[in-house]
Design a protein around this motif. Structure first.
Motif, PDB file in Angstrom:
ATOM      1  N   ALA A 102      20.112 113.188  81.774  1.00 47.35           N
ATOM      2  CA  ALA A 102      20.841 114.186  82.558  1.00 47.35           C
ATOM      3  C   ALA A 102      22.122 113.554  83.078  1.00 47.35           C
ATOM      4  O   ALA A 102      22.131 112.387  83.491  1.00 47.35           O
ATOM      5  N   VAL A 103      23.205 114.296  83.027  1.00 46.26           N
ATOM      6  CA  VAL A 103      24.501 113.861  83.546  1.00 46.26           C
ATOM      7  C   VAL A 103      25.082 114.985  84.395  1.00 46.26           C
ATOM      8  O   VAL A 103      24.645 116.142  84.310  1.00 46.26           O
ATOM      9  N   ASN A 104      26.075 114.643  85.215  1.00 44.80           N
ATOM     10  CA  ASN A 104      26.791 115.696  85.945  1.00 44.80           C
ATOM     11  C   ASN A 104      28.018 116.119  85.144  1.00 44.80           C
ATOM     12  O   ASN A 104      28.230 115.632  84.020  1.00 44.80           O
TER      13      ASN A 104
ATOM     14  N   ASP B  98      28.580 111.382  84.780  1.00 42.72           N
ATOM     15  CA  ASP B  98      27.853 110.310  85.464  1.00 42.72           C
ATOM     16  C   ASP B  98      26.359 110.397  85.130  1.00 42.72           C
ATOM     17  O   ASP B  98      25.781 111.484  85.102  1.00 42.72           O
ATOM     18  N   PHE B  99      25.764 109.252  84.929  1.00 44.68           N
ATOM     19  CA  PHE B  99      24.352 109.185  84.572  1.00 44.68           C
ATOM     20  C   PHE B  99      23.489 109.566  85.768  1.00 44.68           C
ATOM     21  O   PHE B  99      23.606 108.983  86.855  1.00 44.68           O
ATOM     22  N   LEU B 100      22.599 110.538  85.560  1.00 47.38           N
ATOM     23  CA  LEU B 100      21.715 110.990  86.626  1.00 47.38           C
ATOM     24  C   LEU B 100      20.268 110.561  86.412  1.00 47.38           C
ATOM     25  O   LEU B 100      19.448 110.735  87.315  1.00 47.38           O
ATOM     26  N   GLY B 101      19.958 110.021  85.264  1.00 50.75           N
ATOM     27  CA  GLY B 101      18.601 109.563  85.007  1.00 50.75           C
ATOM     28  C   GLY B 101      18.045 110.146  83.729  1.00 50.75           C
ATOM     29  O   GLY B 101      18.664 110.969  83.047  1.00 50.75           O
ATOM     30  N   ILE B 102      16.832 109.717  83.412  1.00 54.46           N
ATOM     31  CA  ILE B 102      16.163 110.195  82.199  1.00 54.46           C
ATOM     32  C   ILE B 102      15.561 111.566  82.484  1.00 54.46           C
ATOM     33  O   ILE B 102      14.860 111.763  83.475  1.00 54.46           O
TER      34      ILE B 102
ATOM     35  N   THR C  48      20.530 117.162  78.906  1.00 58.12           N
ATOM     36  CA  THR C  48      21.327 117.951  77.959  1.00 58.12           C
ATOM     37  C   THR C  48      21.890 117.107  76.817  1.00 58.12           C
ATOM     38  O   THR C  48      22.508 117.658  75.908  1.00 58.12           O
ATOM     39  N   TYR C  49      21.683 115.795  76.855  1.00 60.38           N
ATOM     40  CA  TYR C  49      22.180 114.910  75.800  1.00 60.38           C
ATOM     41  C   TYR C  49      21.059 113.950  75.394  1.00 60.38           C
ATOM     42  O   TYR C  49      20.303 113.469  76.238  1.00 60.38           O
ATOM     43  N   ARG C  50      21.002 113.698  74.118  1.00 62.07           N
ATOM     44  CA  ARG C  50      19.969 112.809  73.583  1.00 62.07           C
ATOM     45  C   ARG C  50      20.611 111.499  73.153  1.00 62.07           C
ATOM     46  O   ARG C  50      21.680 111.478  72.537  1.00 62.07           O
TER      47      ARG C  50
END
Length: 239
Positions: A120-122, A126-130, A139-141
């Protein structure tokens, strides 16, 4: 079969002729020969006690040969020479592994995500976690990661940097879930509320398509979005 020794024949080898009816005394050398044999046997017994019978028996045989008399049956069987076996070399081997040079490089930290996981990103990336890949979050793999932050296998694919790693990503949206698309450049995120203004509802997904001609006719949709890296068309209902 062992042949008996030939009889002693008198000759002229330094013997004194005997008178008729008398027996010539044995020569002095014969006594010395017997004395040598007796002495050799006594020496053999002594040497046997010291564990050197083999060498002594060989010396005895040599003495008999020097005496000029062939062995007879009365002498008994010939001595058996038992060869001594030299000690075998030790087959035990020792192995000393080469010493490794101490390394000064620190081990890299564990990666923030593994290949195949969804993150998950904003909206700023920015990385928000798995998250997970079922549509509820993420939303991204992750398709690859590199601690050296080298280029992705597809240089045009999106990526983020986290904990010193470059995470190469591909868009991963799920049918029947709602998302928020950026107006210009930016990152797609999950919608906090489905059917809210500015959100899109995924109706159909067509991998490899170039337009919306192959979108479903079974459900209503009003817009399609085409993405590359990888190439896919999302048929959506935009609110």
């Amino acid at each position: 079969m062992t042949m008996p020794p030939p009889p002693d024949v008198p000759g002229d080898q330094g013997m004194t002729p005997s008178k008729p009816g008398t027996v010539a005394p044995p020569l002095a050398p014969a006594k010395r020969s017997k004395a040598l044999i007796v002495g050799a046997i006594a020496g053999v017994l002594a040497l046997c006690l010291l564990g050197t019978c083999v060498v002594a028996v060989g010396a005895l045989v040599a003495t008999r040969m020097d005496d000029g008399r062939q062995p007879s049956a009365a002498d008994g069987p010939p001595p058996v020479l038992v060869p001594t076996t030299p000690p075998s070399p030790s087959t035990e081997e020792t192995y000393s592994p080469p010493e490794e040079d101490p390394t000064t490089e620190e081990a890299p930290p564990p990666p923030p995500a593994k290949i195949g996981q969804c993150i998950a990103v904003n909206e700023d990336g920015d990385f928000l976690g798995i998250g997970n890949c079922n549509g509820t979050s993420g939303t991204y793999r992750v398709v690859s990661l590199d601690y050296g932050q080298g280029e992705c296998a597809d240089p045009e694919s999106g990526y983020i940097t986290e904990d010193g790693y470059r995470l190469c990503l591909e868009l991963h949206l799920v049918r029947n879930y709602c998302y928020k698309f950026p107006k210009n450049d930016g990152w797609i995120v999950a919608a906090s509320k489905c059917k809210a203004k500015g959100t899109v509802h995924i109706i159909d997904i067509v991998p490899g398509a170039s337009n919306g001609n192959r979108c479903t006719r079974d459900y209503r949709w009003n817009r399609w979005y085409r993405f590359t890296h990888p190439t896919v068309v999302y048929c959506v209902m935009q609110y």
